[in-house]
Design a protein around this motif. Structure first.
Motif, PDB file in Angstrom:
ATOM      1  N   MET A  75       0.817  -1.208   0.000  1.00 51.97           N
ATOM      2  CA  MET A  75       0.000   0.000   0.000  1.00 51.97           C
ATOM      3  C   MET A  75       0.855   1.263   0.000  1.00 51.97           C
ATOM      4  O   MET A  75       0.337   2.373   0.087  1.00 51.97           O
ATOM      5  N   ALA A 144      -2.605   5.920  -0.583  1.00 49.87           N
ATOM      6  CA  ALA A 144      -2.332   4.482  -0.446  1.00 49.87           C
ATOM      7  C   ALA A 144      -2.545   3.770  -1.781  1.00 49.87           C
ATOM      8  O   ALA A 144      -3.536   4.014  -2.482  1.00 49.87           O
ATOM      9  N   LEU A 145      -1.618   2.888  -2.136  1.00 50.64           N
ATOM     10  CA  LEU A 145      -1.742   2.110  -3.364  1.00 50.64           C
ATOM     11  C   LEU A 145      -2.942   1.180  -3.242  1.00 50.64           C
ATOM     12  O   LEU A 145      -3.257   0.688  -2.173  1.00 50.64           O
ATOM     13  N   ARG A 146      -3.603   0.937  -4.356  1.00 50.36           N
ATOM     14  CA  ARG A 146      -4.851   0.184  -4.352  1.00 50.36           C
ATOM     15  C   ARG A 146      -4.789  -0.990  -5.318  1.00 50.36           C
ATOM     16  O   ARG A 146      -3.803  -1.176  -6.020  1.00 50.36           O
ATOM     17  N   ARG A 147      -5.889  -1.759  -5.357  1.00 47.67           N
ATOM     18  CA  ARG A 147      -5.957  -2.923  -6.244  1.00 47.67           C
ATOM     19  C   ARG A 147      -6.962  -2.731  -7.371  1.00 47.67           C
ATOM     20  O   ARG A 147      -7.158  -3.640  -8.171  1.00 47.67           O
ATOM     21  N   MET A 206      -0.049  -5.147  -5.049  1.00 43.70           N
ATOM     22  CA  MET A 206      -0.377  -5.993  -3.906  1.00 43.70           C
ATOM     23  C   MET A 206       0.816  -6.894  -3.644  1.00 43.70           C
ATOM     24  O   MET A 206       1.703  -7.025  -4.481  1.00 43.70           O
ATOM     25  N   GLU A 222     -10.925  -6.822  -8.838  1.00 46.78           N
ATOM     26  CA  GLU A 222     -11.236  -5.514  -8.256  1.00 46.78           C
ATOM     27  C   GLU A 222     -11.099  -4.374  -9.263  1.00 46.78           C
ATOM     28  O   GLU A 222     -11.732  -3.336  -9.108  1.00 46.78           O
TER      29      GLU A 222
ATOM     30  N   TYR B  21     -11.945  -1.226   2.968  1.00 51.55           N
ATOM     31  CA  TYR B  21     -11.959  -1.804   1.617  1.00 51.55           C
ATOM     32  C   TYR B  21     -12.815  -3.061   1.546  1.00 51.55           C
ATOM     33  O   TYR B  21     -12.423  -4.038   0.887  1.00 51.55           O
ATOM     34  N   ASN B  25      -8.859  -6.094   1.011  1.00 48.35           N
ATOM     35  CA  ASN B  25      -7.462  -5.723   0.937  1.00 48.35           C
ATOM     36  C   ASN B  25      -6.685  -6.387   2.069  1.00 48.35           C
ATOM     37  O   ASN B  25      -7.277  -6.898   2.992  1.00 48.35           O
ATOM     38  N   ASP B  26      -5.338  -6.343   2.019  1.00 51.35           N
ATOM     39  CA  ASP B  26      -4.567  -6.825   3.160  1.00 51.35           C
ATOM     40  C   ASP B  26      -4.383  -5.749   4.215  1.00 51.35           C
ATOM     41  O   ASP B  26      -3.966  -6.025   5.326  1.00 51.35           O
ATOM     42  N   ILE B  29      -7.278   1.534   5.978  1.00 54.16           N
ATOM     43  CA  ILE B  29      -6.861   2.920   6.207  1.00 54.16           C
ATOM     44  C   ILE B  29      -7.549   3.460   7.462  1.00 54.16           C
ATOM     45  O   ILE B  29      -8.737   3.236   7.669  1.00 54.16           O
TER      46      ILE B  29
END
Lengths: 315, 315
Positions: A75, A144-147, A206, A222, B21, B25-26, B29
């Motif tokens: 993330m 934050a990095l997402r999927r 991820m 996703e 999420y 997600n893993d 936030i």
């Protein structure tokens, strides 16, 4: 809190940092830097399932921490702190010496990754040792990095090597030999890919914990796209390849890699390569994003693979 | 993450809130409100040790959450979210129906206390069910209530009633009768004392989880003072007193109360009473702070008690 066992207090108090009140309180204080928010990740490891009684105690704590740190890396977050819940059988084999080494491993990784222990508790069970950890990182607000942002036309990239962790487990259970020790090392002590400034470069990220194909499926689902992966380009290690064809499926479907799987628009690939090179992290293109759904895999002969299973089920 | 069990995903996904999420997600936030920092508290409950297989599943989740919320209350924090780690034996008695009711209890308390599930994981064991929870609250920066600020001359106050939780456990194990059901209720479903704006009123606060005398000892030690408690003023419940003299030690040394223990300068006592009255929470003066160390207790005859043990050891 930790004070319930004196020996755990002794081992864990030195790990506590700012906001932890020396582990003497029931709660700790955690404040993200200005303009940042927190990323929270939580994982459990259970004796005989995620680690073996014969594993070096140092690496057991490190592995739990690193698996969680890998979630932060995915993330784009910077580690800050963690809590630890230990549930152990007082009649079991985990005593003073084991926890001393376990804590030493955590101490090393705290220094390496820049975080400290905030709190937790210790409880007793008549069953296997259970270790739960919740890790906190900070990330610029909204970054934050997402999927769910992969776009058709993106390329699929992966850090490091694939398959070693899953093969390392087979070595540990005596089914495979590992002259270099590389596979066992990958299994016991994965490397979270922290410190890469991927904001504005990748569309999704991820970490690969359940096998690259299954995890690619999460991005596909996703983001509402199809990922097409080419196994001929998978970065298998020499040690992994030396295991031979009998271990092909393990190597391919694996699990426990903790590398980053990313989708990247073509015009940002040079930026990705540059950032990874700065950190000495290998990075490899293994496929592309297309319109559609799911994950297609081209096998080592260039033909579509028929997969009977797509990764690792924890349960 | 939760996805490892489909049925847990079904039960737990509806509990997830902002930043979670959807548990896909893993990482989640978490952002404290402007001018606030986070308070983190973590606790584990183990089958047969902290709850019994026959306890209503609804209350098991509620108790775990409430014990953690009580730690937030002790620091003056407002609940925001939590993570949950479930470690269960797939061959064991905890299935679809149990987790459905467990989740329903959490759902109710989320609505009551204003927080939501952020993430966690599920793993398997061959041993007892292990439930670890990490709870987050927010508090104005630098304002968290502490344990190290008690001053000689302060009075010692406590919310609610004492001893019921410990007696309730005795009822559950068949050693004591409980015609009103009050003791079992206190054991299974404690009430965290959230929502009291104690900033600027109390000098210290903590929640009573290990027995009032042992917990008073923490304040004494960390503040460098002596606490003198007068058992004649302890707010025992009618049900607790009805248990009789044979249960005196359990009632006195107890545990599992989750009431707030506070030290308060004399000129702020009217403010404390007013704030508690607003919330309908009883509050009782049970002693005073003096120079010295440790905890002195005057018994029901007004003479100093000789204590052979001072509270509840978890282990």
């Amino acid at each position: 809190m930790m004070g319930e066992f004196d020996f755990i207090g002794r081992h864990f108090r030195p790990l506590s940092g700012e906001g932890a009140y020396d582990l003497r309180n029931d709660g700790a204080i955690l404040r993200p830097a200005s303009g940042h928010e927190l990323v929270v990740s939580s994982d459990t490891m259970v004796e005989n399932r995620h680690f073996l009684p014969g594993d070096p105690p140092e690496t057991v704590g490190q592995k739990l921490l690193r698996c969680n740190l890998s979630d932060l890396a995915a993330m784009g977050a910077k580690p800050v702190g963690y809590t630890l819940n230990v549930t152990l059988d007082p009649q079991g084999p985990y005593g003073e010496k084991w926890f001393s080494e376990f804590a030493r491993g955590l101490q090393k990784d705290q220094a390496l990754y820049g975080l400290s222990l905030l709190g937790g508790d210790t409880t007793s069970t008549t069953g296997p040792l259970v270790l739960s950890m919740t890790v906190f990182g900070e990330v610029p607000v909204g970054q934050a990095l997402r999927r769910d942002r992969a776009q058709p036309g993106d390329e699929v990239w992966v850090t490091g090597q694939l398959g070693n962790g899953a093969l390392g487990l087979q070595v540990r259970t005596g089914k495979l030999s590992d002259p270099s020790g590389e596979l066992v090392r990958a299994y016991q002590l994965p490397t979270p890919r922290l410190g890469l400034d991927l904001f504005g470069i990748v569309t999704t990220a991820m970490d690969i914990s359940d096998g690259v194909i299954q995890d690619a499926g999460h991005i596909a689902e996703e983001s509402g796209v199809k990922l097409v992966l080419d196994e001929r380009r998978f970065p298998y290690s020499p040690a992994g390849q030396a295991a031979g064809e009998a271990w092909h499926e393990t190597r391919l479907l694996g699990g426990d890699d903790y590398e980053l799987l990313m989708t990247v628009p073509p015009h940002r690939i040079s930026a990705l390569k540059k950032i990874c090179a700065t950190q000495g992290i290998p990075v490899t293109s293994i496929g592309k994003v297309e319109q559609g759904t799911g994950v297609d895999v081209l096998g080592t002969d260039g033909l579509p693979l028929k997969l009977t299973r797509t990764g690792w089920q924890h349960f």
